[in-house]
Motif scaffolding. Structure first.
Motif, short mmCIF file in Angstrom:
data_model
loop_
_atom_site.label_atom_id
_atom_site.label_comp_id
_atom_site.label_asym_id
_atom_site.label_seq_id
_atom_site.Cartn_x
_atom_site.Cartn_y
_atom_site.Cartn_z
N ALA A 8 -61.11 114.94 53.01
CA ALA A 8 -61.78 115.45 51.80
C ALA A 8 -62.97 116.33 52.16
CB ALA A 8 -62.21 114.28 50.92
N ALA A 9 -63.72 115.90 53.17
CA ALA A 9 -64.91 116.68 53.55
C ALA A 9 -64.51 118.03 54.14
CB ALA A 9 -65.75 115.88 54.56
N LYS A 10 -63.47 118.06 54.93
CA LYS A 10 -63.04 119.33 55.53
C LYS A 10 -62.41 120.24 54.48
CE LYS A 10 -64.25 118.58 59.82
NZ LYS A 10 -65.49 119.22 60.31
N LEU A 11 -61.78 119.67 53.47
CA LEU A 11 -61.24 120.50 52.39
C LEU A 11 -62.38 121.15 51.62
CD1 LEU A 11 -58.29 118.34 50.94
CD2 LEU A 11 -58.10 120.62 52.00
N ALA A 12 -63.47 120.39 51.46
CA ALA A 12 -64.60 120.93 50.70
C ALA A 12 -65.27 122.10 51.41
CB ALA A 12 -65.62 119.81 50.44
N THR A 13 -65.16 122.14 52.71
CA THR A 13 -65.76 123.26 53.46
C THR A 13 -64.68 124.26 53.90
OG1 THR A 13 -65.61 121.91 55.47
CG2 THR A 13 -67.71 121.93 54.30
N ASN A 14 -63.50 124.07 53.37
CA ASN A 14 -62.40 125.01 53.65
C ASN A 14 -62.10 125.10 55.15
OD1 ASN A 14 -60.41 126.73 52.93
ND2 ASN A 14 -61.73 128.53 52.61
N GLU A 15 -62.18 123.99 55.83
CA GLU A 15 -61.92 123.99 57.27
C GLU A 15 -60.58 123.36 57.62
OE1 GLU A 15 -65.73 123.39 59.81
OE2 GLU A 15 -66.06 122.31 57.94
N ILE A 16 -59.84 122.96 56.62
CA ILE A 16 -58.55 122.34 56.90
C ILE A 16 -57.58 122.71 55.79
CG2 ILE A 16 -58.60 120.14 55.67
CD1 ILE A 16 -57.99 118.81 58.44
N ALA A 17 -56.31 122.74 56.12
CA ALA A 17 -55.28 122.96 55.10
C ALA A 17 -54.20 121.91 55.27
CB ALA A 17 -54.69 124.37 55.23
N LEU A 18 -53.59 121.52 54.16
CA LEU A 18 -52.56 120.48 54.18
C LEU A 18 -51.20 121.11 53.88
CD1 LEU A 18 -54.40 117.68 52.15
CD2 LEU A 18 -54.71 118.40 54.52
N HIS A 19 -50.18 120.67 54.60
CA HIS A 19 -48.86 121.26 54.47
C HIS A 19 -47.81 120.20 54.21
CE1 HIS A 19 -50.55 124.95 56.31
NE2 HIS A 19 -51.25 124.08 57.02
N GLY A 20 -46.84 120.53 53.40
CA GLY A 20 -45.71 119.64 53.13
C GLY A 20 -44.41 120.32 53.53
N TRP A 21 -43.72 119.73 54.49
CA TRP A 21 -42.48 120.31 55.01
C TRP A 21 -41.30 119.37 54.77
CZ3 TRP A 21 -43.49 122.59 60.60
CH2 TRP A 21 -44.45 123.62 60.52
N PHE A 22 -40.16 119.99 54.62
CA PHE A 22 -38.93 119.22 54.45
C PHE A 22 -37.89 119.78 55.42
CE2 PHE A 22 -34.74 118.42 52.60
CZ PHE A 22 -34.81 117.07 52.28
N PHE A 23 -37.46 118.94 56.38
CA PHE A 23 -36.50 119.38 57.38
C PHE A 23 -35.09 118.95 56.98
CE2 PHE A 23 -34.18 118.25 61.41
CZ PHE A 23 -33.94 119.56 61.84
N ASP A 24 -34.19 119.90 56.95
CA ASP A 24 -32.81 119.60 56.59
C ASP A 24 -32.00 119.44 57.87
OD1 ASP A 24 -30.10 119.78 55.78
OD2 ASP A 24 -30.77 120.64 53.89
N ILE A 25 -31.61 118.18 58.16
CA ILE A 25 -30.91 117.91 59.42
C ILE A 25 -29.62 118.71 59.54
CG2 ILE A 25 -29.68 116.11 60.73
CD1 ILE A 25 -31.67 114.07 59.60
N GLU A 26 -28.94 118.85 58.42
CA GLU A 26 -27.62 119.48 58.46
C GLU A 26 -27.69 120.98 58.77
OE1 GLU A 26 -25.43 118.55 55.03
OE2 GLU A 26 -23.50 118.90 55.99
N THR A 27 -28.71 121.63 58.20
CA THR A 27 -28.78 123.09 58.36
C THR A 27 -29.83 123.53 59.36
OG1 THR A 27 -30.45 123.35 56.64
CG2 THR A 27 -28.14 123.33 55.94
N GLY A 28 -30.70 122.61 59.77
CA GLY A 28 -31.75 122.99 60.71
C GLY A 28 -32.88 123.79 60.07
N GLU A 29 -32.83 123.92 58.73
CA GLU A 29 -33.88 124.69 58.07
C GLU A 29 -35.07 123.83 57.63
OE1 GLU A 29 -32.26 128.48 55.68
OE2 GLU A 29 -31.19 126.62 55.26
N VAL A 30 -36.23 124.47 57.53
CA VAL A 30 -37.43 123.80 57.05
C VAL A 30 -37.86 124.45 55.74
CG1 VAL A 30 -39.88 123.41 57.47
CG2 VAL A 30 -38.24 123.10 59.32
N GLN A 31 -37.98 123.66 54.69
CA GLN A 31 -38.56 124.16 53.45
C GLN A 31 -40.04 123.79 53.42
OE1 GLN A 31 -36.40 123.80 49.69
NE2 GLN A 31 -34.73 122.85 50.82
N VAL A 32 -40.83 124.66 52.83
CA VAL A 32 -42.28 124.47 52.84
C VAL A 32 -42.79 124.39 51.41
CG1 VAL A 32 -44.45 125.57 53.52
CG2 VAL A 32 -42.46 125.73 55.01
N TYR A 33 -43.67 123.40 51.16
CA TYR A 33 -44.20 123.26 49.80
C TYR A 33 -45.31 124.28 49.58
CZ TYR A 33 -45.77 121.09 45.48
OH TYR A 33 -46.10 120.86 44.16
N ASP A 34 -45.16 125.03 48.51
CA ASP A 34 -46.17 126.05 48.16
C ASP A 34 -46.97 125.52 46.98
OD1 ASP A 34 -47.67 128.18 47.37
OD2 ASP A 34 -46.03 129.63 47.45
#
Ligand SMILES: [Zn+2]
Ligand SMILES: [Zn+2]
Ligand SMILES: [Zn+2]
Ligand SMILES: [Zn+2]
Ligand SMILES: [Zn+2]
Ligand SMILES: [Zn+2]
Lengths: 233, 233, 233, 233, 233, 233
Positions: D170-196
């Motif tokens: 929370a503290a690093k988000l408040a100073t804009n020093e960190i970003a959070l990412h959500g990824w979804f890996f599809d085993i069958e296709t090898g692709e990664v979807q990214v949460y926007d």
């Protein structure tokens, strides 16, 4: 309570006078017990009687099922008794003493009887490994009596495994300053079986032979070996 | 361990034979103790000796400081022992027995001695109320000895208050089927003082008089009054 | 994140196509890994690389310090990974893999560096036994580097002790269906030392010899002995 | 274990020599990973392979279900990994990476399969919000496969919400020093979807475009605005 | 207590008679409050007075610091109030209401004042993120007064983040059936500032304009997008 | 939320101006409430209205079921409110206020209604003693309405027992600086019944008579007696 009141009076009038010098010495100098015994709360298993110990000889922790929760951040009474015995009193031996016909072990084998006792059921989770072992590794056709007995015996070994997770115990094992013992008291016969870690089995204790231990501390060679190992890198 | 091994042998050879019929009966019929005693793990305070109890008479839970944690969702050994004693065994009396020269109480009074024993320190939080009471309500110039003694006595009452928070105990108090007792054993003199809830003080137990209780169950009138109260609305 | 994004793209475009049949099979049939590896979150210790494992071969739980909390009622991620691996996946081997230059072990040795990280400090309580062992059983004049290395090695054994408290593991050990391994990865040399329970020491793994285990399951004789024991009574 | 033993040997003999300079540098200078990845223990989801990362690049925490418990006083392994990554290592990105065909998410959708795994069931309580969301906000006629996939995707967002409750994050988000990412890996296709986070949806990552983030830190204006706000009062 | 006794009497004699029909209706039909307000226990912040609410309108949870612990397995009073309000009562709005001159926030800024209050100190760990944010993202030269005010405002947002981790809330946000609000009551001026999630700032509420919310539920498009997303694969 | 927004505006425009001097004084000098009231979150039970209290007079903790968990190491909001009220604010009275038609008490009597609310179910374990008491000590043929009412009344007494386990409260009781009160508010009639510890029953409060207390502090004689007792030994 009438009996207990009478007992207090009898103790004070007829028993204490014979040991008054010892009690006064113990009050003046404090206790220096050689061992910690962790046994069941069962009224038929009296630690000092079984071992014929007098005042000042045995530090005793008792609960339903002679259980030792694994070390964790959620501290409780058994963890504290162990730490106090090892750090403050310097005991050299810890005995986990189970027994035949244990109500707690019966509860494990018949979980439906625990429904009106949710706290007991939760507490016995610390013995689930013993129950799982008997389910998976013992003959499926064990009688109810033998099943309870097997669970009680495996439970002793499980609690010894838990005992090793306590840092104060682990450190003393590493310096070979403590030994762990697993005992099984048979109410019906008055006999005590002792777990011998060297052969992974309970055996009958014999007075004229050295008492086998469940877990011995590491000898010096191990430490030496370890440092040699480090030095060699 | 030599003494203990010899003790086991002596018990089996010289003590058990005299009580073998009783032990066999207890093994066959199970235990039916009349009381639960919660006492300290201290080696100088032997519950069955103090009360001159035999096998099958006293269900015993022992830990450092004869502590009863308040009822909570984080279940532990003392809670389980209480529940088992009340629900499964139907005990009619619960005794919290403290004692003089208690190492746990000394730890409370000298927290710096607990630094190497973090688990003991955490466990003794259940006795902090006793320490706070002595700090705030007792003379500031109590000697160290008297302070430890006062904390040990107040601790008994604090643990009795905790005992009342356990649902199994609360329900039996409401039907007047259980009584709670607070005892203080003096190692030096062998005497037991008993807390009398009616006068809020420890008194010396006298064999020829009824044993005073710390907490009695509610009598029938209360329940009647309550329902009348409800009916009147 | 640019590198990672590029890596995803490279994986999809250049790596996955070569293994696409395997990935599709794994997606269709599910995973059947042979082992669970519990290792440190350290970026320099990549389980699949060290063991040259491909997709579907290694179930991996990683946290700071490759810690296994003892089994308890307060469940967490490591306990769940163990239970899932043993019960749902039926793994036959569990490896606890520590490593040199571990930040968590350094934190244990220098607790003042943990002040701004109270959660890490609390988590590392599960490794205190390792630290206590090194303090009490190792030479007092160990260099800082050797001390961290000794703590990391003892920590592996401590976590193996914790692993045995998990009922699912204990039951499989009793039926000799699982083995526990302790590994130490040296970042600088790329070598893996393996703990050999039979000699209580870390040794260098040799490809042409059977891999020693830290903890083997009990063989059948033990169970037989146990039941014989019961039958004899 | 034969394969693993052979893998260790192959790594040491054929892989390590090519990267020995890097490993030695990492051993000497310590790790400086740019990101923390929290992913599933699943053997088919290998963080370093998916992202084509080398030693020293990715700090990795893995557990069943890529779960991040909300910050609380009962500390665990994931909380510690986060705190260590943010405070000690200064990572700038945290990725929660879920995947298709996840056994943990299947368990959530079929709780009856969790009966023999009580620890897994308890651990998955941290994902119940994902399951509730799918039950209440998704079409009732989702196929079993689509339901598991939807739960896995919502679970990623739920764990990102949990991540924000950790003070270090929370503290690093408040100073804009960190970003959070959500990824979804599809085993069958090898692709990664990214949460926007800007459009509240998973999208396919494209190498030639900036990687969208799930949660960005607050920009400076916010802080300014806040203090202006205070000053204006 | 004299005033309170008199107040009870005045309420019964002079206030209740005017609202007796409403109270009787509420007793007969049960409560149907539209909102849950989580506010501070502070005696100067009276939820019903500030909002001019009558009986049956506001479900109110109050504690020191208007704190919402993140959802976890260790359940408490706030979690229960939220679950009851959302599931049993179906409230459509949850308000976290902080205030100026808050003793709890002062305690956070001056931890030395919390030494005699270990429980308060532990409870305020749930607000540490707010304190960390002010330390890292606000001007270092904030006056003591402005610092407490900033912590109190950030604390509201932190607690809203915690609120989102509760499954019952998360599910209702996903179906757009609930909205979360952050309010700040200024004791000195009697004004309420409202957090507007759209601009990430507290603004003054204006009666003739729609009340801005801190967190709105997802609109239908999101769900549609999600399922489209799934269908497209 | 329209009503609440309008309420805020009305409060600011029409109510606050009349009390602005008081609010400013309270903002300047801080709060000094005389009592802590622990009451239910129920929207029909407004503490300040029932007691006709103004700003600054009543420190209020509200949760579902007006519950006070027993003191324990797992700290929560109610424990903190108590500690803050007693230690920081020095309140002289604590009131536990239950009420008729309480949803939480109904939940206790009908546990099947709690299935969709696991957190509420867990929270209500703190009231199980009240339910057990009614099951065991009240007539079996109580109507549903009378049963809920009896549970609500017994629950007040149970929570008072819990209150005594908090060290800050126990210490003030020992010095006779605090009194504990149990109140029952009847929504339908607007009346408050008060628990009189001297007669163990709820009675109707009468303005012209001293308010009976549930638990009074110990008078000085007790302390004197105690020290005399000590001195006599
Ligand atoms: Zn037993
Ligand atoms: Zn003692
Ligand atoms: Zn490491
Ligand atoms: Zn998975
Ligand atoms: Zn406040
Ligand atoms: Zn209520």
């Amino acid at each position: 309570m009438g009996n207990l009141l009478k007992g207090i009076s009898t103790f004070r009038g007829a028993v204490y006078p014979n040991d008054s010098a010892l009690y006064r010495k113990l009050a003046r100098e404090g206790q220096q017990p050689q061992a910690l015994m962790i046994s069941c709360a069962d009224s038929r298993v009296m630690p000092e009687t079984i071992t014929q110990s007098g005042p000042g000889e045995l530090f005793v922790c008792r609960n339903a099922g002679n259980i030792v929760p694994p070390f964790s951040t959620a501290n409780g009474g058994v963890s504290s008794a162990i730490e106090y015995a090892v750090v403050a009193l310097g005991v050299r031996d810890i005995i986990v003493c189970g027994h035949s016909d244990c109500g707690a072990m019966k509860g494990l084998c018949h979980p439906e009887t625990l429904i009106p006792m949710p706290n007991v059921a939760a507490w016995l989770k610390h013995s689930h490994a013993a129950y799982s072992i008997v389910c998976e590794a013992y003959p499926a056709d064990l009688s109810g009596h033998d099943r309870v007995r097997a669970v009680a015996m495996e439970n002793i070994i499980v609690q010894l495994d838990h005992l090793r997770t306590h840092p104060s115990v682990a450190a003393k094992l590493a310096t070979n300053e403590i030994a762990l013992h697993g005992w099984f008291f048979d109410i019906e016969t008055g006999e005590v079986q002792v777990y011998d870690g060297a052969v992974s089995a309970f055996i009958k204790a014999k007075e004229d032979q050295p008492l086998p231990a469940a877990v011995m501390g590491r000898g010096n060679p191990h430490v030496t070996h370890q440092t040699t190992n480090l030095a060699a890198e």
